[in-house]
Design a protein around this motif. Structure first.
Motif, mmCIF file in Angstrom:
data_model
loop_
_atom_site.group_PDB
_atom_site.id
_atom_site.type_symbol
_atom_site.label_atom_id
_atom_site.label_comp_id
_atom_site.label_asym_id
_atom_site.label_seq_id
_atom_site.Cartn_x
_atom_site.Cartn_y
_atom_site.Cartn_z
ATOM 1 N N ARG A 113 25.174 32.116 -1.797
ATOM 2 C CA ARG A 113 25.936 33.341 -2.052
ATOM 3 C C ARG A 113 25.021 34.438 -2.602
ATOM 4 N N TYR A 114 24.046 34.044 -3.419
ATOM 5 C CA TYR A 114 23.158 35.024 -4.052
ATOM 6 C C TYR A 114 21.784 35.111 -3.380
ATOM 7 N N GLY A 115 21.562 34.326 -2.342
ATOM 8 C CA GLY A 115 20.270 34.367 -1.659
ATOM 9 C C GLY A 115 19.137 33.747 -2.453
ATOM 10 N N ILE A 116 19.451 32.761 -3.294
ATOM 11 C CA ILE A 116 18.412 32.070 -4.065
ATOM 12 C C ILE A 116 17.930 30.863 -3.264
ATOM 13 N N ARG A 117 16.629 30.721 -3.113
ATOM 14 C CA ARG A 117 16.062 29.569 -2.409
ATOM 15 C C ARG A 117 15.715 28.487 -3.415
ATOM 16 N N LEU A 118 16.097 27.241 -3.075
ATOM 17 C CA LEU A 118 15.965 26.119 -3.991
ATOM 18 C C LEU A 118 14.938 25.106 -3.501
#
Length: 891
Positions: free
Chosen positions: A124-129
Motif C-alpha cells: 500500500r505504501y510502496g515499501i520494499r521488504l
C-alpha cells in the motif's frame, strides 16, 4: 539513467533500527552495534521507546519523532509489533525495510496470516521488504552492516546472496581468514517481497560487483529469476549452490514424463540456459568464483594434464572422466615437440608424465606445448615434491607462461612444507592452485560449464521455428473439446490429431467398437497390426493388459479384441471402454525407440524432455531436460546430453538416423508448448526414428484449464519470440513493410543496415563517430531478452532478400517503470512516415509490458527527430551542456 528502485536498500543515506538496545546479546543490540562499528556513512537512528539513549546515541520513541527523512529501516522487534511499524514507516515515506524478526509464514497458520497483512501494508505504501526471518544485509564499502552477525566483512567485489542466514554467518567467518571481500551480502530469509530476481537486477548494474555467488533453497517467481539471471550472467560470472537436490518430489502418475523429471532437473536446465554455473558445495562456490575472475577465456572441455607423477595424473584423469570431461588428444605436432624436449620414457600421451626428476624447464616445455595445441582447451599442471623437484622454480615457469595465454591454466602442487613458497607465488598471480588433483579438475569442469552455458545464454529462439505454419485452430478445438467434457486426458486419437496439427508425423490409427469393425480395419490397414484399449479412464494401457502387438491374421484380431476388453474390465471395472484403436505394426529394421515428453514444473512451467523410449522408460531413466522455447542449437544440445545420442549414428550395423527429422519433431513440440498454456503433460512414446525419418507410434496428452492472461506466454519461464508484435504496413509508394521484433538471426541484417547509414545518421543514433557495429555491440543489439527490452526492426523484401529499413528499441530502466528508447531509419526512407510508425509500435509494446514512461536523448541538431517527438506529444528538456535534449512521454 534513472536510479534503481532498490537504491534505498543498497545505498541508503539514512537508516533507523527498530529494537536497537543495550541489552547484551539481544538481536537489536548486535545490529545497532554493527552499524556503529562498521562506520556507516549516513544518518543512523536507534528507535526504542523504553530508553532515551542506546549505545551512546540518542534514542527515538518512534519514526515520527526523528523528523528527518529515513530511507531504510531495520526491524528487530517481536512479530506482533512489525505491522504497526511498517504502517508508520509508510506514512513517513520510508522506501525499504529489512525485517530480521522471525515468526511469520514459517510459524504456522497465525504467522502466515500476519505475513499476508504485512505484505498488504507494505505494498500500500510502496515499501520494499527483505525478509522476514533473515540475517540482514551488508554493503562493506559504505559501512552498512545491518545484520546480527558477530563481526563484519572485508570490502571486495563479490556479491553473496543467500536464503540461509546461518550459512551467511559461516561464510563470513571463513571469508575473514581467507582474505575474501564482498561488495554485498544479502540474506533473503523468507523473501516474501524482494526476491532473487530483483536483487540480481540490482547487482547487474552495480559497478562494485564483479561476480555473484548465490545459495538457493527455492525460488518463487521463475520469469523474473530467469530473466535477471540471464542479464547478470551476460555481464559477470554468476555461480550458485542449490540445496534439496535429492528431495522427494511429488510425482504425477498420469505420464511417464512427470515421473521421470524432478524439480532439480528443471532447475539445472534453467541455470544452464541462462549462462550461470551451478556447483555442489560452498568450497566449490568460492574456488569457481576465483577461477572465473582470473581472466581466462574458456573455450571448451578438453583437458590436458602435465604431471611428474603417474599416480596423481591417473587420479586427475579418473575425476575428469567422472565429470564427463574429455581428455584432450594431443596433436602430432605437440607429440613431436615433446619428444624433442622430454626424456625418451615420457608417457607419449595425455596425461603427459614428464617423469619424477622433472624440473622447471620440463614443466615449461610441456605446459607451453599443451597450451599451444588447438585440441587442448585447458591445462592442469601437477607437481609432487620429489628429491629432484624444484617446486618454486617450476611454479615461476608456469607464472611466466600464464601471461601469454588465456586458456585456463591450473596448478596442483601436492604436499605442504616443500611447496609452501610455490603456493604463495601462485596466490599472487592469476593461476588457481590446489593441494590435490580432484578439486582442480572440478574447477576446470566449472570453467568448461561456464563456456557451454554462455553459448546457451546467447540463444533466444522464437515460439515458431518453421516456415510451414501449424493448424493452431484445429489443435485448439481438440483441446477445448476435451475440456468441455471435463476430461484432462486426451484419447490416443485426439493426441495424435493434436500432433498432426503441428505437422508431426503420426502412425495412422482407427477406432473399432466391435470385433467385426476391428477385423475390417485391420484388413484395410494390412497385417500385422497393433491393438490398444481406447478409454478416457485408462492412462497407462500396457500396465492393464490393454495393448497387443504383432497381430497377423483375422483370428488373432477377433480374439485380441475380446481379450483386451475382458482383461481391462477385470482390472478397471469402472472404466468406460470405447472399443479399441488399431494401427499398423511399425516395422523399421534400423528404428530406434525414443521418447519426447512435456511436463509442467510448478515453478518454471513447461519442460521438454528427450530420451530412451519404450515400456522400460521409467526404469532406464535415460533422458535430458530443457526449457522451451528451443531452436536448432538448443535441440542439438538436448540430444547430445543423453547417452543414447551415440546410438543415433551407425550402431551395430544399423544405419545412422535422420537427425533433421528428430530435430524437427522437437522444434514442433516446442512450438506447441509455447502456443498452448493448457498443455500440462505429454508423452510421445515411442517415437520411431530411422534413416528415413520419424514416426509417432503412440502419444498421450494431458491438458489442464488455466485462467486466461493478458500475457500469452505467462506460463513460460523464458519469454519466447513475441509474434503478437508483428505488424504489416505500407509506405506511401506502396512498398510493403514488416515491423517485427528483432531476432539473433538478424545480426548480419542489422550490421549491413548500420554500415549503409550516412555518417550523420550514425552519429545521431550512437552519438559517437563509428563505421560499423563491433561484434559485442551486435550481440547485445540482436540477442535480447524480450521481457526486459524490445527492438523492432522494419524490413522489406527485395529480390527474395530481406532489407532492413529502420530499428526502434527500448530498454527498461532500473526503476522498473520507465524505459529509454533509440530510433534510427535508413536515409533512403527518411520523411516517409516509417520513423513515426516504428515509434508508435514501440510505445504500444512498452505499454503492453506495463511501463509508464518512455524517454530518450536527442542531439539538439537532430531536427527531424525533434519534430517527430513533438508530433508524438513528447515533452522536451534541454540538458545543462546544451548538447542534448531529453524527451519524455507518459504511456
Amino acid at each position: 539513467m534513472s536510479k534503481h528502485y532498490l537504491n534505498p536498500l543498497f545505498t541508503p543515506s539514512s537508516v533507523a533500527v527498530f529494537g536497537a538496545s543495550d541489552r547484551l546479546d539481544s538481536v537489536g543490540q548486535i545490529v545497532f552495534q554493527n552499524m556503529l562499528g562498521s562506520g556507516f556513512q549516513g544518518a543512523l537512528y536507534p528507535i526504542n521507546p523504553k530508553y532515551p539513549e542506546v549505545q551512546g546515541k540518542r534514542a527515538y520513541a518512534s519514526i515520527a519523532e526523528i523528523n528527518q527523512p529515513v530511507e531504510l529501516v531495520v526491524i528487530a522487534t517481536p512479530p506482533q509489533t512489525v505491522l504497526g511499524i511498517i504502517e508508520s514507516c509508510g506514512i513517513h515515506g520510508v522506501k525499504a525495510a529489512i525485517i530480521i524478526t522471525a515468526g511469520f509464514g514459517e510459524a504456522g497458520h497465525g504467522g502466515a496470516e500476519l505475513e499476508r497483512e504485512l505484505l498488504e501494508i507494505a505494498r500500500r505504501y510502496g515499501i520494499r521488504l527483505v525478509g522476514p526471518n533473515c540475517l540482514g544485509m551488508m554493503r562493506p564499502a559504505i559501512g552498512l552492516n545491518a545484520t546480527f552477525n558477530r563481526g563484519g566483512a572485508n570490502s571486495g567485489n563479490i556479491a553473496f546472496v543467500s536464503q540461509s542466514g546461518a550459512l551467511c554467518t559461516a561464510i563470513l567467518d571463513w571469508a575473514q581468514s581467507n582474505d575474501v571481500g564482498f561488495s554485498s551480502i544479502v540474506s533473503m530469509g523468507s523473501s516474501i517481497d524482494v526476491d532473487f530476481g530483483e536483487v540480481l537486477d540490482y547487482l547487474v548494474s552495480d559497478v562494485s560487483t564483479h561476480s555473484i555467488l548465490m545459495y538457493i533453497e527455492g525460488i518463487r517467481h521463475a520469469r523474473s529469476f530467469v530473466s535477471a539471471l540471464r542479464a547478470a550472467a551476460l555481464a559477470k560470472p554468476v555461480i550458485l549452490v542449490k540445496v534439496g537436490r535429492h528431495a522427494a518430489a511429488a510425482k504425477a502418475a498420469l505420464s511417464h514424463t512427470a515421473s521421470l523429471v524432478g524439480a532439480d532437473d528443471v532447475f539445472d536446465a534453467a541455470v544452464s540456459r541462462v549462462g550461470a554455473v551451478r556447483v555442489q558445495t560452498i568450497t566449490q562456490l568460492f574456488t569457481a568464483a576465483k577461477a572465473l575472475s582470473c581472466g581466462f577465456c574458456p573455450v571448451g572441455s578438453r583437458l590436458a594434464i602435465v604431471t611428474n607423477g603417474g599416480g596423481p595424473g591417473v587420479m586427475a584423469t579418473d575425476r575428469a572422466v567422472d565429470l564427463g570431461l574429455p581428455m584432450a588428444a594431443l596433436s602430432d605436432a605437440t607429440i613431436a615437440y615433446l619428444d624433442q624436449h622430454l626424456p625418451p620414457n615420457w608417457s607419449h600421451a595425455n596425461p603427459v608424465d614428464i617423469i619424477g626428476d622433472a624440473q622447471a624447464e620440463r614443466y615449461q616445455h610441456a605446459v607451453k606445448a599443451c597450451l599451444e595445441d588447438s585440441s587442448v582447451d585447458g591445462v592442469l599442471a601437477i607437481l609432487t615434491p620429489q628429491a629432484m623437484s624444484k617446486p618454486l622454480e617450476s611454479a615461476q615457469a608456469l607464472i611466466e607462461l600464464s601471461g601469454n595465454y588465456c586458456k585456463p591454466l591450473l596448478a596442483c602442487w601436492m604436499g605442504e612444507t616443500q611447496v609452501a613458497a610455490a603456493r604463495k607465488a601462485f596466490a599472487k598471480t592469476r593461476i588457481p592452485n590446489f593441494r590435490t588433483p580432484e578439486p582442480a579438475v572440478e574447477v576446470f569442469s566449472h570453467l568448461s560449464t561456464y563456456y557451454r552455458n554462455q553459448r546457451l545464454l546467447r540463444q533466444m529462439p522464437g515460439s515458431v521455428s518453421h516456415h510451414v505454419e501449424p493448424d493452431v485452430e484445429s489443435a485448439r478445438l481438440i483441446i477445448e473439446g476435451a475440456m468441455q467434457e471435463h476430461r484432462k486426458v486426451l484419447t490416443e486419437m485426439e493426441s495424435k490429431a493434436l500432433l498432426s496439427a503441428f505437422h508431426i508425423p503420426v502412425a495412422k490409427t482407427m477406432i473399432a467398437r466391435s470385433p467385426n469393425e476391428a477385423l475390417l480395419i485391420a484388413q484395410q490397414l494390412e497385417f500385422p497390426v497393433a491393438m490398444k484399449v481406447n478409454s478416457h479412464d485408462i492412462t497407462h494401457k500396457s500396465d492393464v493388459g490393454g495393448v497387443l502387438l504383432n497381430l497377423n491374421d483375422a483370428h488373432e484380431v477377433l480374439a485380441a479384441y475380446q481379450q483386451i476388453q475382458d482383461t481391462v474390465r477385470r482390472s478397471h471395472p469402472d472404466a468406460h471402454l470405447d472399443g479399441v484403436s488399431i494401427e499398423p505394426m511399425i516395422v523399421k529394421p534400423n528404428g530406434r525407440e525414443l521418447m519426447i515428453g512435456v511436463t509442467s514444473d510448478p515453478i518454471f512451467g513447461p519442460v521438454i524432455t528427450f530420451g530412451l523410449g519404450g515400456t522400460t522408460v521409467e526404469i532406464m531413466g535415460i533422458r535430458s531436460v530443457a526449457l522451451p522455447p528451443l531452436n536448432k542449437f538448443l535441440v542439438r544440445e538436448l540430444i547430445d546430453e543423453t547417452r543414447i545420442s551415440k546410438m543415433l549414428g551407425s550402431f551395430r550395423q544399423m544405419l545412422p538416423v535422420n537427425m533433421e527429422a528428430l530435430e524437427d519433431v522437437l522444434l514442433r513440440v516446442s512450438e506447441m508448448v509455447c502456443e498452448f498454456s493448457f498443455l500440462k503433460e505429454m508423452d510421445i512414446n515411442p517415437l520411431i526414428l530411422d534413416e528415413c525419418g520419424a514416426l509417432v507410434a503412440d502419444a498421450r496428452v494431458i491438458v489442464e484449464y488455466r485462467q486466461p492472461s493478458f500475457d500469452r506466454y505467462a506460463h513460460m519461464a523464458i519469454y519466447p519470440y513475441p509474434t503478437q508484435l508483428i505488424r504489416h504496413w505500407q509506405l506511401a509508394d506502396g512498398t510493403n513493410i514488416i515491423i517485427r521484433p528483432i531476432r539473433p538471426e538478424d545480426a548480419e541484417l542489422d550490421q549491413i543496415f548500420v554500415r549503409e547509414l550516412s555518417e550523420e545518421s550514425k552519429y545521431f543514433r550512437f552519438m559517437t563517430i563509428m563505421h560499423e557495429l563491433s561484434e559485442t555491440m551486435l550481440i547485445s543489439l540482436t540477442q535480447i531478452d524480450y521481457s526486459r527490452e524490445m527492438a523492432l526492426i522494419a524490413v522489406t523484401q527485395k529480390q527474395e532478400k530481406e532489407i532492413a529499413l529502420g530499428v526502434a528499441r527500448y530498454a527498461i530502466n532500473p526503476d522498473g517503470t520507465s524505459c529509454k528508447f533509440a530510433l534510427v531509419v535508413g536515409d533512403n526512407v527518411t520523411g516517409k512516415g516509417l520513423g513515426q510508425k516504428l515509434m508508435i509500435s514501440l510505445m504500444e509494446a512498452a505499454r503492453e509490458q506495463g511501463l509508464k514512461t518512455i524517454e530518450g536523448e536527442v542531439l539538439n541538431n537532430n531536427h527531424n527527430m525533434l519534430k517527430l517527438m513533438n508530433r508524438l506529444g513528447f515533452s522536451t528538456e534541454t540538458s545543462e551542456d546544451q548538447r542534448t535534449v531529453k524527451v519524455t512521454k507518459r504511456l
